[in-house]
Design a protein around this motif. Structure first.
Motif, PDB file in Angstrom:
ATOM      1  N   THR A  64      46.777  72.653  66.921  1.00 12.39           N
ATOM      2  CA  THR A  64      45.523  73.329  67.226  1.00 12.39           C
ATOM      3  C   THR A  64      44.569  73.127  66.058  1.00 12.39           C
ATOM      4  OG1 THR A  64      46.688  75.012  68.525  1.00 12.39           O
ATOM      5  CG2 THR A  64      44.449  75.533  67.797  1.00 12.39           C
ATOM      6  N   ALA A  65      43.349  72.722  66.350  1.00 14.00           N
ATOM      7  CA  ALA A  65      42.316  72.559  65.326  1.00 14.00           C
ATOM      8  C   ALA A  65      41.205  73.560  65.600  1.00 14.00           C
ATOM      9  CB  ALA A  65      41.761  71.142  65.338  1.00 14.00           C
ATOM     10  N   GLN A 131      44.654  63.331  59.006  1.00 13.95           N
ATOM     11  CA  GLN A 131      43.195  63.205  58.975  1.00 13.95           C
ATOM     12  C   GLN A 131      42.541  64.553  58.718  1.00 13.95           C
ATOM     13  OE1 GLN A 131      41.768  60.342  58.859  1.00 13.95           O
ATOM     14  NE2 GLN A 131      43.612  59.162  59.368  1.00 13.95           N
ATOM     15  N   ALA A 132      43.081  65.616  59.300  1.00 13.81           N
ATOM     16  CA  ALA A 132      42.524  66.943  59.095  1.00 13.81           C
ATOM     17  C   ALA A 132      42.632  67.367  57.635  1.00 13.81           C
ATOM     18  CB  ALA A 132      43.239  67.954  59.982  1.00 13.81           C
ATOM     19  N   GLU A 133      43.746  67.008  56.990  1.00 15.94           N
ATOM     20  CA  GLU A 133      43.988  67.441  55.612  1.00 15.94           C
ATOM     21  C   GLU A 133      43.301  66.561  54.580  1.00 15.94           C
ATOM     22  OE1 GLU A 133      48.181  67.761  54.920  1.00 15.94           O
ATOM     23  OE2 GLU A 133      48.473  69.333  56.426  1.00 15.94           O
ATOM     24  N   THR A 134      43.041  65.318  54.905  1.00 14.61           N
ATOM     25  CA  THR A 134      42.526  64.385  53.888  1.00 14.61           C
ATOM     26  C   THR A 134      41.124  63.867  54.175  1.00 14.61           C
ATOM     27  OG1 THR A 134      43.460  62.422  54.980  1.00 14.61           O
ATOM     28  CG2 THR A 134      44.895  63.620  53.431  1.00 14.61           C
ATOM     29  N   VAL A 139      38.135  72.246  59.057  1.00 13.44           N
ATOM     30  CA  VAL A 139      39.005  72.708  60.136  1.00 13.44           C
ATOM     31  C   VAL A 139      40.227  73.404  59.551  1.00 13.44           C
ATOM     32  CG1 VAL A 139      38.375  70.965  61.855  1.00 13.44           C
ATOM     33  CG2 VAL A 139      40.206  70.476  60.231  1.00 13.44           C
ATOM     34  N   GLU A 140      40.770  74.288  60.342  1.00 12.98           N
ATOM     35  CA  GLU A 140      42.096  74.861  60.095  1.00 12.98           C
ATOM     36  C   GLU A 140      43.017  74.328  61.179  1.00 12.98           C
ATOM     37  OE1 GLU A 140      44.468  79.119  60.571  1.00 12.98           O
ATOM     38  OE2 GLU A 140      42.305  79.001  60.907  1.00 12.98           O
TER      39      GLU A 140
END
Length: 432
Positions: A64-65, A131-134, A139-140
């Motif tokens: 979930t983003a 991709q979300a983290e880097t 986003v969470e």
């Protein structure tokens, strides 16, 4: 101590093909759901003749983003266009590498403003999380991995239950559950229906050749919802499908579930390999089958080869766009269904009962896969013209089927030769 990465593992292994072909991972397990509720033949027949209940609560991972960049993240990670994509809609999402090869696929749900949910196998979920983290996105992410293959008696919990009601009688079952006609939900849109006084989200799509709904909600409510579905389906021939038959529905619907994720080579993917753990899916997964190449990239596939060509839209910036713009101008292998000759399968089984002769690699039914990613060589006139990638048996068709790709010059109805087995008596995989 730093956890070893996939990049560390590949450096020590030297040959990624040999590493994956000799993986000790073991058989792929569809976890938690009983193997059979009745028997797999009747369970297959039911999705053609009456209705079925698929329990998909355990074998897929979810991501979930949430946040102002949730949609931007997902758009950047897939070939799909996001024009007219809005809350209440879903799409089959296909993330690719920087070189335009498929990493995986899954279903993306647009739950609400700034909240999207992706459901799929681990390789695609890993890529989205990276991709979300880097990638500098606001986003969470909330990750919920698939249930353990071997729970060993321990309790299993997920964020969501996920069921599908499919088959020619599915509408009757759903109307009874709802206490009246369900909403007219358009394909790959979702709405809510009523079950036991609860508002339950329902996605319209089909997996067994007939329309149906996928429903989901909080995991603790799953048993109550399942019992209600089974009760509503009694008068309409609804059959619960076990884990043994479940995956074989794709042989009839044409979806290739598990191509090798294209992450093992290329400077553009190095940071990702350094992020991935050696003990993860990509490091422990396996390649099986008679197709053998010393080049791991010969196992990669493009979206065009897997039938996702219509999804590729160059109306947004996404990973792999430049590479796919070049590939779009080229000819492509095409996705096909292979129908096996019954007498050949009979010879495979006959070898089990002939002491003193060579036994052939076992063809398990209804699913005959022996690796995370299967690649059997398909030839014509001695030349390799395709790959068989997901195989098994359909009682509905009364024949062996497999899904794969062939060169563009191969036409429907042509006779081809598939090599079954592994050279030299088999690799070190525990499944062969």
């Amino acid at each position: 101590m730093n956890t070893p990465s996939l990049e560390n593992l590949l450096a020590s292994a030297g040959d990624p093909v040999a590493m994956l072909r000799n993986s000790q991972l073991g058989a792929y397990v569809y976890p938690v759901v009983p193997s059979e509720f009745s028997n797999w033949r009747d369970e297959q027949r039911a999705w053609r003749e009456t209705a079925v209940l698929f329990d998909q609560s355990h074998h897929m991972a979810e991501l979930t983003a949430k946040g102002p960049d949730a949609l931007k993240l997902m758009s950047y990670c897939t070939i799909n266009s996001f024009n007219n994509f809005a809350p209440g809609k879903a799409k089959q999402m296909v993330p690719c590498s920087h070189e335009g090869f498929v990493i995986g696929d899954g279903i993306l749900f647009y739950l609400a403003k700034d909240e999207l949910l992706f459901v799929g196998r681990a390789p695609a979920v890993n890529w989205l999380q990276f991709q979300a983290e880097t990638g500098g996105f606001k986003v969470e992410v909330i990750r919920d991995d698939r249930s353990p293959s071997h729970p060993r008696g321990k309790a299993v919990t997920r964020r969501h239950y996920r069921f599908q009601i499919q088959g020619p009688n599915a509408a009757q079952v759903l109307n009874k559950l709802n206490g009246g006609p369900v909403p007219d939900i358009k394909f790959f849109n979702f709405d809510t229906i009523n079950i036991k006084g609860r508002k339950v989200r329902a996605l319209r799509h089909g997996m067994a050749g007939a329309p149906g709904l996928e429903i989901w909600g909080p995991y603790p409510e799953g048993d109550e919802i399942r019992e209600a579905i089974v009760e509503a389906g009694r008068d309409f021939g609804l059959v619960q499908v076990g884990s043994r038959a479940y995956a074989s529905n794709t042989l009839e619907s044409g979806w290739i579930p598990s191509p090798l994720p294209a992450v093992y080579t290329g400077a553009s993917m190095k940071k990702y390999r350094e992020w991935l753990p050696a003990a993860g899916y990509e490091g422990t997964g396996s390649i099986g089958g008679s197709f053998v190449s010393s080049n791991i990239e010969d196992y990669y596939l493009t979206p065009y080869e897997l039938g996702y060509g219509p999804f590729v839209k160059f109306d947004h910036d996404f990973i792999g766009r430049t590479a796919l713009e070049k590939k779009a101008q080229q000819s492509h292998r095409k996705k096909v269904t292979f129908e096996w000759h019954g007498e050949d399968l009979a010879r495979i089984y006959a070898s089990l009962f002939m002491p003193g002769t060579e036994n052939y690699k076992y063809f398990d039914i209804p699913i005959a896969n022996y690796a995370s990613s299967s690649y059997d060589k398909v030839t014509k006139g001695g030349k390799c013209v395709g790959l068989s990638m997901f195989g098994g048996y359909s009682f509905n068709e009364r024949c062996g089927l497999s899904l794969g790709v062939v060169d563009p010059g191969i036409n429907v109805g042509e006779m081809l030769t598939l090599t079954w087995g592994e050279e030299g008596g088999g690799t070190k995989k525990t499944t062969v």
